[in-house]
Design a protein around this motif. Structure first.
Motif, short mmCIF file in Angstrom:
data_model
loop_
_atom_site.label_atom_id
_atom_site.label_comp_id
_atom_site.label_asym_id
_atom_site.label_seq_id
_atom_site.Cartn_x
_atom_site.Cartn_y
_atom_site.Cartn_z
N ARG A 74 35.97 -0.39 -18.99
CA ARG A 74 35.51 0.91 -18.38
C ARG A 74 36.66 1.98 -18.42
O ARG A 74 37.88 1.47 -17.60
CB ARG A 74 34.87 0.81 -17.19
CG ARG A 74 34.44 2.10 -16.42
CD ARG A 74 33.59 1.50 -15.18
NE ARG A 74 34.30 1.22 -14.25
CZ ARG A 74 33.80 0.75 -13.01
NH1 ARG A 74 32.63 0.66 -12.72
NH2 ARG A 74 34.66 0.36 -11.96
N ASP A 128 37.42 5.19 -13.24
CA ASP A 128 36.43 5.36 -12.50
C ASP A 128 36.90 5.80 -11.19
O ASP A 128 36.93 4.89 -10.08
CB ASP A 128 35.35 4.15 -12.21
CG ASP A 128 34.07 4.46 -11.49
OD1 ASP A 128 33.87 5.53 -11.49
OD2 ASP A 128 33.43 3.43 -11.12
N ARG A 156 33.68 12.37 -9.97
CA ARG A 156 33.82 11.19 -9.74
C ARG A 156 33.51 10.42 -11.18
O ARG A 156 32.44 11.19 -11.79
CB ARG A 156 32.94 10.52 -8.69
CG ARG A 156 33.11 9.27 -8.31
CD ARG A 156 31.77 8.32 -7.57
NE ARG A 156 32.11 7.16 -7.63
CZ ARG A 156 31.29 6.02 -7.61
NH1 ARG A 156 30.04 6.43 -7.60
NH2 ARG A 156 31.76 4.94 -7.77
N GLU A 216 24.09 4.03 -13.85
CA GLU A 216 24.52 4.24 -12.39
C GLU A 216 23.70 5.29 -11.50
O GLU A 216 23.78 5.37 -10.45
CB GLU A 216 25.97 4.31 -12.17
CG GLU A 216 26.96 3.28 -12.80
CD GLU A 216 28.43 3.19 -12.32
OE1 GLU A 216 28.82 2.50 -11.33
OE2 GLU A 216 29.06 4.20 -12.92
N ASP A 226 26.14 1.24 -7.78
CA ASP A 226 26.07 2.85 -7.81
C ASP A 226 24.54 3.13 -7.96
O ASP A 226 23.87 4.09 -7.37
CB ASP A 226 26.93 3.49 -8.55
CG ASP A 226 28.07 3.49 -8.08
OD1 ASP A 226 28.47 4.05 -6.54
OD2 ASP A 226 29.22 3.27 -8.33
N ARG A 271 26.79 3.24 -0.42
CA ARG A 271 26.80 1.87 -0.34
C ARG A 271 27.81 1.04 0.53
O ARG A 271 27.98 -0.18 0.38
CB ARG A 271 27.38 1.41 -2.03
CG ARG A 271 28.77 1.91 -2.34
CD ARG A 271 29.09 2.01 -3.85
NE ARG A 271 29.84 0.83 -4.11
CZ ARG A 271 30.38 0.59 -5.28
NH1 ARG A 271 30.17 1.59 -6.32
NH2 ARG A 271 30.85 -0.38 -5.69
MG MG Z 1 30.09 1.95 -10.09
#
Ligand code: MG
Ligand code: PEP
Length: 650
Positions: A422, A425, A448, A515, A539, A549
């Motif tokens: 990924r 992030d 983000r 997400e 998410d 969260r």
């Molecule tokens: Mg996430």
């Protein structure tokens, strides 16, 4: 203003607390958080001390210019403490409830970790003695930090070791050390002098615009606290704890999780915290059961109280009977046997009774994790949290460094296994120290995930280039986090295609994380252009339910088995199949063995779990029949609440 008329140093303290302030500091006074009828201790040092004291005390008693009677009325309007209408079912008999943040069960005794300091004398007795005390405490702290760094390095937790090496450097920082010594020269005790020196730095840094500097405030706080512990003779958090300790804290940070005495800490309980926080993810990866959002009443239990922590069921049983402990030990043994049995088959594929193959992959955050995942029987890597590789870096890693790390991860899991990397992030609750980002009012809704890479293409490009350079070491796939719109995906994909061409690498599959609800709802459109979907349920749940969260009060409700989230998973999986693509899940729900039948029934064909759960997830898959799972999933989709869905699983 009254205090400024005198030459003496006047200090206000709330007895029994660490709240203290110079009488001349407006922000300090605000920090005292006094209310009507709070008792203040006023101390003055200097030639005109007694005049200062009597004037100040008279002014305070007269209300400091406010109408005390009116204030009394206002105070009566304070909101009463009352139980919420919707909350966790709290203390039931001798058991407390909480929310599972990392699975597992443990029996142990409670031990508390308070960050609050006991009160300490403000005034020093003798300058030489206070100086010697401070020097000794600083050198002791250095020694224990040094040991911690060495232990982390031995445990192959190099990134975490770096954090504490930086802490060691802070102990040499003249801004704090010199101020503390100057404070002693002015008559303060060693504790007060040190406390004031580092707190002032923390306060200044916490208020600055640059996130790089802001992030250092908590480091200084951490180091400052360690020295205070040595000065006041209290155990600091890195010292070893008794065997079978269940640690109770208000909240725990990722770095505190990794510096736990893992031989003796068998479980963690926090009264705050979120179940999918990064501390929770790390606790899961270290196999430590962790329960968040447990009622404050747990702090009323004496240290040493025996408890049974069952994170799987979200309960803490206080003072269990001997029979309870025996029953628990039997359960633990049964789980161990089950795990041992599951581990025997961990390297075999996970195939349902009707022959459907489910890929059970691992979530990793380091090269060591990738090696551990391979050993634990992972079919591949479903999520490399690449930001975990660089969270504690203060400068951007070079292309060569990044390439080397990806090569390590790809060969760690094995060249023949797929590895989904990924792209960075960051943002939200994961600031990147080397990347200056402006403070945002709503960081989770701001710059983000992929938005950072799109706004700063140089960072994304460098990362993608490193992945291309490392590609021959294995089978990488690339995935973008937090995609909300097709335009974002297309822009990011374009960059990857450019780098791919430049590096002359054969096509690498490109997928997205689901997400954000918009991506799930538009999955039919995305499915035409992506190679795969991986659902980030942590998410997706947060954004679908509009519940943070990491929010301690909402933790019980942020449940990925909420039917609204399940409907989005179903929509996504269906859309992928229609285009001949596939859908996986890499959020924490994929590590929840009891949820596996529903997830498979919804059409998910890959589950990326935490390393300790891999064998059990595989074993669960092998016990399932796809048609049954589909029926169960349909039943779940027709429910109205997460609790009703969970009742179906029971
Ligand atoms: Mg996430
Ligand atoms: C998720 O959101 O579910 C996910 C896997 O990503 P992270 O937990 O790293 O935000």
């Amino acid at each position: 203003a009254v205090a400024k008329r005198f030459n003496s140093v006047v200090i206000l303290t709330i007895p029994g607390t660490e709240r203290t302030s110079l009488a001349t500091s407006v922000t300090g006074i605000m920090g005292l958080q006094t209310k009507l009828n709070t008792t203040l201790l006023v101390t003055a040092t200097g030639a005109d001390a007694s005049a200062a004291l009597s004037e100040l005390i008279a002014a305070i008693e007269a209300g400091l210019g406010e109408d005390v009677n009116q204030t009394t009325q206002a105070d009566d309007n304070e909101f009463p403490e009352e139980p919420p209408l919707l909350s966790l079912d709290d203390a039931t008999g001798n058991s407390l409830k909480g929310v599972k943040a990392a699975p597992g069960i443990a029996v142990g005794t409670l031990e508390y970790r308070h960050k609050e300091l006991p009160s300490f004398p403000e005034q020093g007795i003798n300058i030489n003695d206070e100086t010697a005390q401070l020097n000794y405490a600083v050198s002791q702290t250095k020694k224990s930090l040094q040991q911690l760094v060495e232990k982390l390095a031995q445990d192959k937790l190099a990134t975490q070791a770096e954090v504490f090496s930086a802490h060691l450097e802070l102990l040499e920082d003249p801004a704090i050390i010199n101020t503390a010594h100057a404070n002693i020269q002015q008559g303060l005790s060693a504790a007060a002098a040190w406390h004031r020196a580092y707190s002032a730095e923390v306060k200044t840094l916490a208020a600055v615009e640059s996130p790089l500097l802001r992030a250092r405030a908590s480091d200084i706080e951490d180091v400052g606290y360690r020295v205070m512990c040595n000065l006041l003779g209290i155990d600091d958090q890195t010292q070893s704890v008794a065997k079978n300790t269940v640690l109770v804290m208000k909240d725990i940070t990722p770095s505190e999780v990794v510096s736990l005495d893992r031989e003796n800490v068998v479980g963690i309980i926090t009264t705050g915290g979120g179940s999918t926080s990064h501390a929770a993810i790390l606790a899961g990866s270290l196999n430590i059961p962790y329960l968040v959002n447990v009622s404050e009443s747990i702090t009323k239990q004496a240290a040493g109280t025996r408890v049974i922590l069952n994170a799987n069921k979200g309960t803490v049983v206080l003072n269990p009977s001997d029979e309870d402990v025996v029953a628990f030990n039997n359960l633990q043994q049964a789980l161990r046997d089950q795990l041992a049995q599951a581990k025997l088959d961990a390297n075999k594929p996970a195939i349902t009774t009707d022959g459907t193959v489910i890929e059970v992959a691992a979530n990793v955050g380091s090269v060591d994790d990738a090696i551990a995942a391979e050993q634990a029987g992972a079919d591949g890597i479903g999520l490399v949290r690449s930001e975990f590789l660089y969270l504690d870096r203060v400068s951007e890693p070079s292309l060569e460094e990044q390439t080397k790390v990806y090569q390590g991860i790809l060969s760690g899991i094995g060249a023949q296994r797929s590895c989904i990397i990924r792209t960075l992030d960051v943002g939200g609750d994961k600031p990147l120290a080397y990347l200056p980002m402006a403070a945002e009012e709503n960081p989770f809704l701001g710059e983000r995930g992929i938005r950072v890479g799109l706004n700063r293409p140089h960072i994304l490009r460098k990362q993608v280039r490193a992945i291309m350079n490392a590609a021959s070491a294995g089978k990488p796939r690339i995935m973008f986090p937090m995609i909300a719109s097709l335009e974002e995906f297309r822009a990011a994909k374009q960059l990857v295609l450019e780098e791919q061409k430049l590096a002359d690498v054969t096509a690498i599959e490109i997928g997205i994380m689901i997400e954000v609800p918009s991506a799930a709802l538009l999955a039919d459109q995305f499915a035409k252009e992506v190679d795969f979907f991986s659902i980030g349920t942590n998410d997706l749940t947060q954004y679908t339910l509009a519940m943070d969260r990491g929010h301690p009060k909402l933790a019980a409700q942020v449940d990925a088995l909420h039917p609204a989230v399940l409907r989005l998973i179903a929509t996504t999986a269906k859309a992928s199949v229609a285009q001949g693509k596939w859908t996986g899940i890499c959020g924490s729900i994929a590590s929840d063995v009891s949820a596996v039948p529903i997830l498979i029934g919804l059409g998910v064909t890959e589950l990326s779990a935490s390393i300790p759960m891999l064998a059990l997830v595989k074993e669960k898959v092998r016990s399932l029949d796809l048609a049954d799972c589909r029926r169960l999933a349909q039943a779940a989709l027709s429910k109205g609440t997460a609790a009703e869905v969970r009742a179906l699983l029971d």
